[in-house]
Design a protein around this motif. Structure first.
Motif, PDB file in Angstrom:
ATOM      1  N   MET A 223       0.865  -1.163   0.000  1.00  0.00           N
ATOM      2  CA  MET A 223       0.000   0.000   0.000  1.00  0.00           C
ATOM      3  C   MET A 223       0.913   1.227   0.000  1.00  0.00           C
ATOM      4  O   MET A 223       2.067   1.157  -0.353  1.00  0.00           O
ATOM      5  CB  MET A 223      -0.924  -0.013   1.229  1.00  0.00           C
ATOM      6  N   SER A 224       0.405   2.363   0.457  1.00  0.00           N
ATOM      7  CA  SER A 224       1.257   3.535   0.479  1.00  0.00           C
ATOM      8  C   SER A 224       2.386   3.323   1.478  1.00  0.00           C
ATOM      9  O   SER A 224       2.227   2.621   2.473  1.00  0.00           O
ATOM     10  CB  SER A 224       0.442   4.758   0.895  1.00  0.00           C
ATOM     11  N   PRO A 225       3.552   3.924   1.207  1.00  0.00           N
ATOM     12  CA  PRO A 225       4.647   3.773   2.132  1.00  0.00           C
ATOM     13  C   PRO A 225       4.287   4.382   3.473  1.00  0.00           C
ATOM     14  O   PRO A 225       3.494   5.318   3.541  1.00  0.00           O
ATOM     15  CB  PRO A 225       5.793   4.549   1.467  1.00  0.00           C
ATOM     16  N   PRO A 226       4.844   3.853   4.568  1.00  0.00           N
ATOM     17  CA  PRO A 226       4.503   4.378   5.882  1.00  0.00           C
ATOM     18  C   PRO A 226       4.958   5.820   6.021  1.00  0.00           C
ATOM     19  O   PRO A 226       5.998   6.208   5.497  1.00  0.00           O
ATOM     20  CB  PRO A 226       5.269   3.447   6.841  1.00  0.00           C
ATOM     21  N   ILE A 450       4.779 -14.893   0.547  1.00  0.00           N
ATOM     22  CA  ILE A 450       3.357 -14.741   0.263  1.00  0.00           C
ATOM     23  C   ILE A 450       3.122 -15.056  -1.199  1.00  0.00           C
ATOM     24  O   ILE A 450       3.664 -14.383  -2.074  1.00  0.00           O
ATOM     25  CB  ILE A 450       2.869 -13.313   0.581  1.00  0.00           C
ATOM     26  N   LEU A 451       2.333 -16.072  -1.459  1.00  0.00           N
ATOM     27  CA  LEU A 451       1.979 -16.438  -2.820  1.00  0.00           C
ATOM     28  C   LEU A 451       0.728 -15.685  -3.234  1.00  0.00           C
ATOM     29  O   LEU A 451      -0.250 -15.650  -2.491  1.00  0.00           O
ATOM     30  CB  LEU A 451       1.730 -17.942  -2.936  1.00  0.00           C
ATOM     31  N   ALA A 452       0.775 -15.084  -4.420  1.00  0.00           N
ATOM     32  CA  ALA A 452      -0.386 -14.380  -4.961  1.00  0.00           C
ATOM     33  C   ALA A 452      -0.487 -14.683  -6.446  1.00  0.00           C
ATOM     34  O   ALA A 452      -0.568 -13.794  -7.281  1.00  0.00           O
ATOM     35  CB  ALA A 452      -0.261 -12.877  -4.708  1.00  0.00           C
ATOM     36  N   SER A 453      -0.495 -15.961  -6.780  1.00  0.00           N
ATOM     37  CA  SER A 453      -0.438 -16.397  -8.175  1.00  0.00           C
ATOM     38  C   SER A 453      -1.793 -16.742  -8.753  1.00  0.00           C
ATOM     39  O   SER A 453      -1.884 -17.121  -9.918  1.00  0.00           O
ATOM     40  CB  SER A 453       0.486 -17.612  -8.294  1.00  0.00           C
ATOM     41  N   GLY A 454      -2.838 -16.640  -7.946  1.00  0.00           N
ATOM     42  CA  GLY A 454      -4.174 -16.861  -8.452  1.00  0.00           C
ATOM     43  C   GLY A 454      -4.668 -18.286  -8.280  1.00  0.00           C
ATOM     44  O   GLY A 454      -3.899 -19.228  -8.043  1.00  0.00           O
ATOM     45  N   THR A 455      -5.960 -18.443  -8.426  1.00  0.00           N
ATOM     46  CA  THR A 455      -6.612 -19.737  -8.222  1.00  0.00           C
ATOM     47  C   THR A 455      -6.070 -20.817  -9.147  1.00  0.00           C
ATOM     48  O   THR A 455      -6.005 -21.984  -8.778  1.00  0.00           O
ATOM     49  CB  THR A 455      -8.125 -19.582  -8.435  1.00  0.00           C
ATOM     50  N   MET A 456      -5.661 -20.416 -10.360  1.00  0.00           N
ATOM     51  CA  MET A 456      -5.183 -21.377 -11.348  1.00  0.00           C
ATOM     52  C   MET A 456      -3.729 -21.777 -11.144  1.00  0.00           C
ATOM     53  O   MET A 456      -3.309 -22.834 -11.613  1.00  0.00           O
ATOM     54  CB  MET A 456      -5.336 -20.812 -12.766  1.00  0.00           C
ATOM     55  N   SER A 457      -2.918 -20.956 -10.454  1.00  0.00           N
ATOM     56  CA  SER A 457      -1.472 -21.204 -10.408  1.00  0.00           C
ATOM     57  C   SER A 457      -0.888 -21.368  -9.013  1.00  0.00           C
ATOM     58  O   SER A 457       0.135 -22.032  -8.859  1.00  0.00           O
ATOM     59  CB  SER A 457      -0.735 -20.074 -11.124  1.00  0.00           C
ATOM     60  N   THR A 673      -6.991 -18.352   9.237  1.00  0.00           N
ATOM     61  CA  THR A 673      -7.618 -17.039   9.108  1.00  0.00           C
ATOM     62  C   THR A 673      -6.610 -15.897   9.054  1.00  0.00           C
ATOM     63  O   THR A 673      -6.999 -14.741   8.881  1.00  0.00           O
ATOM     64  CB  THR A 673      -8.616 -16.804  10.258  1.00  0.00           C
ATOM     65  N   ASP A 674      -5.324 -16.200   9.193  1.00  0.00           N
ATOM     66  CA  ASP A 674      -4.264 -15.229   8.925  1.00  0.00           C
ATOM     67  C   ASP A 674      -3.692 -15.410   7.528  1.00  0.00           C
ATOM     68  O   ASP A 674      -2.711 -14.771   7.180  1.00  0.00           O
ATOM     69  CB  ASP A 674      -3.144 -15.346   9.959  1.00  0.00           C
ATOM     70  N   THR A 675      -4.282 -16.314   6.740  1.00  0.00           N
ATOM     71  CA  THR A 675      -3.882 -16.687   5.380  1.00  0.00           C
ATOM     72  C   THR A 675      -2.601 -17.512   5.344  1.00  0.00           C
ATOM     73  O   THR A 675      -2.013 -17.700   4.282  1.00  0.00           O
ATOM     74  CB  THR A 675      -3.741 -15.461   4.435  1.00  0.00           C
ATOM     75  N   ALA A 710      -5.976  -9.042   4.428  1.00  0.00           N
ATOM     76  CA  ALA A 710      -4.905 -10.015   4.669  1.00  0.00           C
ATOM     77  C   ALA A 710      -3.601  -9.318   5.034  1.00  0.00           C
ATOM     78  O   ALA A 710      -2.844  -9.795   5.888  1.00  0.00           O
ATOM     79  CB  ALA A 710      -4.714 -10.896   3.442  1.00  0.00           C
ATOM     80  N   ALA A 711      -3.336  -8.181   4.394  1.00  0.00           N
ATOM     81  CA  ALA A 711      -2.107  -7.446   4.700  1.00  0.00           C
ATOM     82  C   ALA A 711      -2.052  -7.064   6.168  1.00  0.00           C
ATOM     83  O   ALA A 711      -1.022  -7.216   6.831  1.00  0.00           O
ATOM     84  CB  ALA A 711      -2.014  -6.212   3.816  1.00  0.00           C
ATOM     85  N   SER A 712      -3.180  -6.574   6.681  1.00  0.00           N
ATOM     86  CA  SER A 712      -3.203  -6.185   8.092  1.00  0.00           C
ATOM     87  C   SER A 712      -3.039  -7.392   9.001  1.00  0.00           C
ATOM     88  O   SER A 712      -2.396  -7.313  10.055  1.00  0.00           O
ATOM     89  CB  SER A 712      -4.503  -5.448   8.412  1.00  0.00           C
ATOM     90  N   LYS A 713      -3.605  -8.513   8.599  1.00  0.00           N
ATOM     91  CA  LYS A 713      -3.480  -9.743   9.402  1.00  0.00           C
ATOM     92  C   LYS A 713      -2.021 -10.202   9.463  1.00  0.00           C
ATOM     93  O   LYS A 713      -1.499 -10.576  10.528  1.00  0.00           O
ATOM     94  CB  LYS A 713      -4.336 -10.845   8.788  1.00  0.00           C
ATOM     95  N   ILE A 714      -1.358 -10.208   8.311  1.00  0.00           N
ATOM     96  CA  ILE A 714       0.022 -10.709   8.254  1.00  0.00           C
ATOM     97  C   ILE A 714       0.959  -9.781   9.007  1.00  0.00           C
ATOM     98  O   ILE A 714       1.831 -10.228   9.764  1.00  0.00           O
ATOM     99  CB  ILE A 714       0.455 -10.875   6.793  1.00  0.00           C
ATOM    100  N   LEU A 715       0.788  -8.483   8.824  1.00  0.00           N
ATOM    101  CA  LEU A 715       1.653  -7.542   9.531  1.00  0.00           C
ATOM    102  C   LEU A 715       1.467  -7.635  11.038  1.00  0.00           C
ATOM    103  O   LEU A 715       2.416  -7.447  11.800  1.00  0.00           O
ATOM    104  CB  LEU A 715       1.364  -6.119   9.050  1.00  0.00           C
TER     105      LEU A 715
END
Length: 754
Positions: A223-226, A450-457, A673-675, A710-715
């Protein structure tokens, strides 16, 4: 070629941090933004803001260029302070941006810019313009002086200014650089300054640590830099595609935009001259370029209704839990039902025919952006992911912000093969470049993947990492991809690839006696001069996608409520078409597996494999056909019926579910639930594969909402316990003899390292 002020966000828009700076020449303390190109802009306002402020602009000097600062982030309807060198002096002007033309002089009474001598000069390397902007705050064309924070834009040009000696008649060519600047006014306001003509009393010092920390935005993933100092972490984004911002597929009629930027092209990408953006190793269509599916979809931006989360998402992911994340997304990437900057709608015959038809059968008109919870018997102008007449989405609204961060790196032409596991800990990732050579990238101690390759990959990467059903991992072990799996004792048995869901789409075409005059595909692929000129101003039919009306409704059945979406247009003169989607509440599902050469495949089809889904679709289609036959404007084919269409569907390519989220490792879920992937310490998945349910509309908006949350959960979790010390190890190219020749064009694989 577009002229001076194109959309500032379009030209590599980025947000950046500002800091306190005291100018030695004037003694004025500014809240200042500076970048690596030698551009800076500072602002100082009175302790009690009124309408005046002092600004300072510094830019590289090539003897003939110019620099400008827009007092809003918008490309149009903004005050612009622009300055340029004229021999050894600085000339400046206050302009109003009105489109893609050289901005005209702003002539309203009471507004002016006046130089402050000590801070205005030209030397061999830079131009500096320090000025009093009188009457410049609190206008529609500017920012409010009492704002907590403001976003400004800057533009930098190297081409010569026409008539450079005249502040009123000078004009400007296309600018070479531009960005958005985040300036914190609440940090500037405490400067103890009093306006006296052009003289301000020397400001007091400013203790940053004394400022209220609650006003500082928290750091978020991509997201935006802190706004507080960046934490000592590094983020590496690995992307298969080699095109940063898809730069090679420009339009024949405008070489400053790509086929992905032009909204009207969203309906014609599969027939465009360059189709290399589509993946070749997945079970169905997927985007294989920077931005993935968000760069090749039809631009539907359907904000999720509350039921989309409340029905099947676990605790912590109900709508009340994700609402704040949704609001963050919509603030930056809102979507719109009126995309043309001139506030006009073009090519509206389908709307003119179908809106009264739906009104006659009890549907009401809503704005789908403003009323996301109204999804029963409603219709709307289509909600599109378009901003300033161009395709929006994360490549435009999120990636530039990440690239502005000093701890972020984007690496292109890099395919993620697998995660390297030491038991439950991920110590690195194996990647493959465009030549087929492989190496291992180590994860920093305490880092996450963190994998973000989509449902197919994403399932492919998990299978290759020894995570998934035993039969799929065995296929990898016996295959020819050269993937090295963990020992069998370390395989993690999870239902990867299962719960695969998609929207089936049914097509209903009607003849009409009404005035249906549709624009043809050639109008978009080879547009006329009028439409090209409109597009250059962010307007016209090229600034719209292909849908002309959307509708939603629902049906209560014995095993739950099923929702439907329709997208409508006029494919030809005398015709209108409805594409009907079965969406939220559908019970059909399938399974995604992997082949021996590393591609994903459907082992069970996910569409229309329950009787309840078939019955619901037949019932709704028949009700629409009956209403059409009773209308005076629509004529369906006499042979068309729900029964004849229920098996004649196309895929929505809105896949979800192959790495489903759940509250426990009970055999139904892949991530918690934290992904985080069950059985691992530091492997996460953030994409549509974790969604446990289909949404009511197209998936783009809900995927982005989930990513924010998810970003907030992981951080919040902090660092893991990874302790890898390995160096990069080259490995051999895949030995597959049967792999297709185009296998280098594979899906976008996005991985983050903290």
């Amino acid at each position: 070629m577009r002229s001076f002020l194109t959309s500032l966000a379009f030209i590599a828009g980025t947000y950046a941090q500002s800091s306190v700076y005291t100018d030695a020449n004037t003694g004025i303390t500014f809240q200042r933004y500076a970048n690596t190109e030698g551009v800076s802009f500072g602002i100082a306002v009175p302790q009690t803001p009124a309408s005046d402020f002092i600004g300072q602009m510094v830019a590289p000097n090539n003897g003939s260029g110019y620099a400008g600062v827009s007092l809003t982030p918008s490309m149009t309807g903004s005050l612009l302070v622009v300055a340029w060198p004229n021999n050894n002096s600085v000339v400046a002007s206050l302009r109003e941006t009105s489109g893609y033309t050289s901005p005209g002089v702003y002539t309203a009474s009471g507004l002016s810019v006046s130089p402050i001598a000590n801070g205005t000069f030209v030397n061999s390397t830079h131009l500096a313009y320090t000025f009093l902007c009188t009457g410049c705050m609190g206008l529609d064309l500017s920012f409010a002086g009492n704002s907590t924070s403001i976003t400004l834009g800057w533009a930098l040009g190297t081409k010569a200014v026409t008539n450079p000696s005249s502040a009123s008649t000078a004009s400007f060519a296309y600018h070479d650089g531009g960005s958005e600047i985040l300036v914190l006014l609440y940090l500037a306001q405490p400067l103890r300054t009093t306006l006296r003509g052009l003289q301000w009393q020397p400001p007091m010092g400013l203790d940053l640590e004394a400022q209220p920390r609650t006003q500082l935005a928290p750091q978020r993933l991509l997201m935006s830099p802190p706004l507080c100092p960046i934490q000592p972490t590094t983020i590496l984004l690995l992307e298969l595609d080699g095109r940063d911002h898809c730069g090679r597929s420009t339009m024949a009629w405008n070489d400053t935009v790509t086929q992905y930027d032009v909204p009207s092209m969203a309906y014609y990408l599969t027939t465009a001259s360059d189709t290399s953006e589509y993946c070749t190793d997945v079970a169905s269509m997927a985007g294989c370029l920077l931005g993935g599916g968000t760069m090749v979809n039809a631009l539907m931006f359907v904000r999720p209704q509350e039921a989309d989360f409340n029905d099947k998402w676990p605790t912590g992911w109900k709508f009340t839990d994700v609402k704040a994340s949704a609001d963050k997304l919509y603030e930056r990437n809102p979507g719109t039902t009126l995309s043309s900057v001139d506030r006009q709608r073009y090519d509206q015959s389908a709307w003119n025919i179908l809106s009264p038809f739906f009104g006659s059968i009890g549907y009401k008109e809503v704005d789908a952006i403003q009323s996301p919870n109204e999804k029963t018997q409603v219709f709307s102008h289509p909600p599109w992911d378009i901003q300033d007449g161009l395709r929006a989405g994360p490549v435009k609204s999120y990636l530039p912000l990440a690239k502005a961060m000093s701890n972020f790196k984007l690496t292109l032409n890099t395919k993620v093969v697998r995660a390297i596991r030491n038991g439950s800990t991920i110590s690195g990732v194996e990647v493959e470049d465009s030549t087929g050579s492989r190496q291992i990238i180590n994860v920093n101690p305490g880092g996450n993947v963190i994998l973000a390759s989509g449902t197919m990959s994403t399932p492919r990467i998990l299978y290759n990492s020894g995570i998934g059903p035993t039969d799929q991992i065995t296929t990898v072990a016996n295959g020819c991809t050269g993937v090295k799996l963990p020992s069998k004792a370390d395989w993690i048995n999870l239902p990867v690839g299962k719960n695969l869901r998609d929207h089936p789409i049914f097509t209903l075409t009607f003849n009409t006696t009404a005035n249906a005059t549709s624009m043809l595909s050639t109008d978009f692929l080879s547009p006329n001069t009028t439409d090209i000129d409109l597009f250059a101003k962010g307007s016209g039919p090229l600034a719209q996608s292909g849908q002309r009306l959307n509708f939603w409704t629902s049906m209560n059945t014995t095993n739950g409520t099923r929702f439907f979406q329709g997208t409508c247009n006029s494919p030809a003169a005398g015709q209108v078409r409805i594409k009907l989607y079965l969406t939220h509440g559908a019970t059909s599902s399938g399974v995604l597996g992997i082949t021996s050469d590393g591609a994903t495949e459907f082992t069970t089809s996910p569409w229309m494999n329950t009787d309840a889904d078939k019955t619901a679709v037949i019932t709704l289609i028949d009700s629409l056909l009956a209403a059409a036959r009773n209308s005076s404007s629509l004529t369906p084919s006499s042979t068309m019926s729900g029964a004849s269409l229920v098996s004649n569907y196309i895929t929505g390519d809105h896949f979800v579910g192959t790495a489903m989220m759940g509250t426990s490792n009970d055999g139904t879920a892949v991530v918690d639930t934290d992904t985080k992937v069950f059985g691992t310490d530091n492997l996460f998945v953030v994409d549509a594969s974790i969604h446990p349910d289909l949404p009511t509309g197209n998936t783009q908006a809900i995927v982005m909402v989930v990513a924010e949350h998810a970003a907030s959960k992981i951080l919040a979790l902090g660092s893991s316990a990874s302790n890898s010390s390995r160096t990069a190890i080259p490995s051999k190219k895949s030995p597959c003899r049967s792999a297709p020749t185009a296998m280098s064009k594979r899906p976008s694989k996005r991985l983050y390292r903290f």
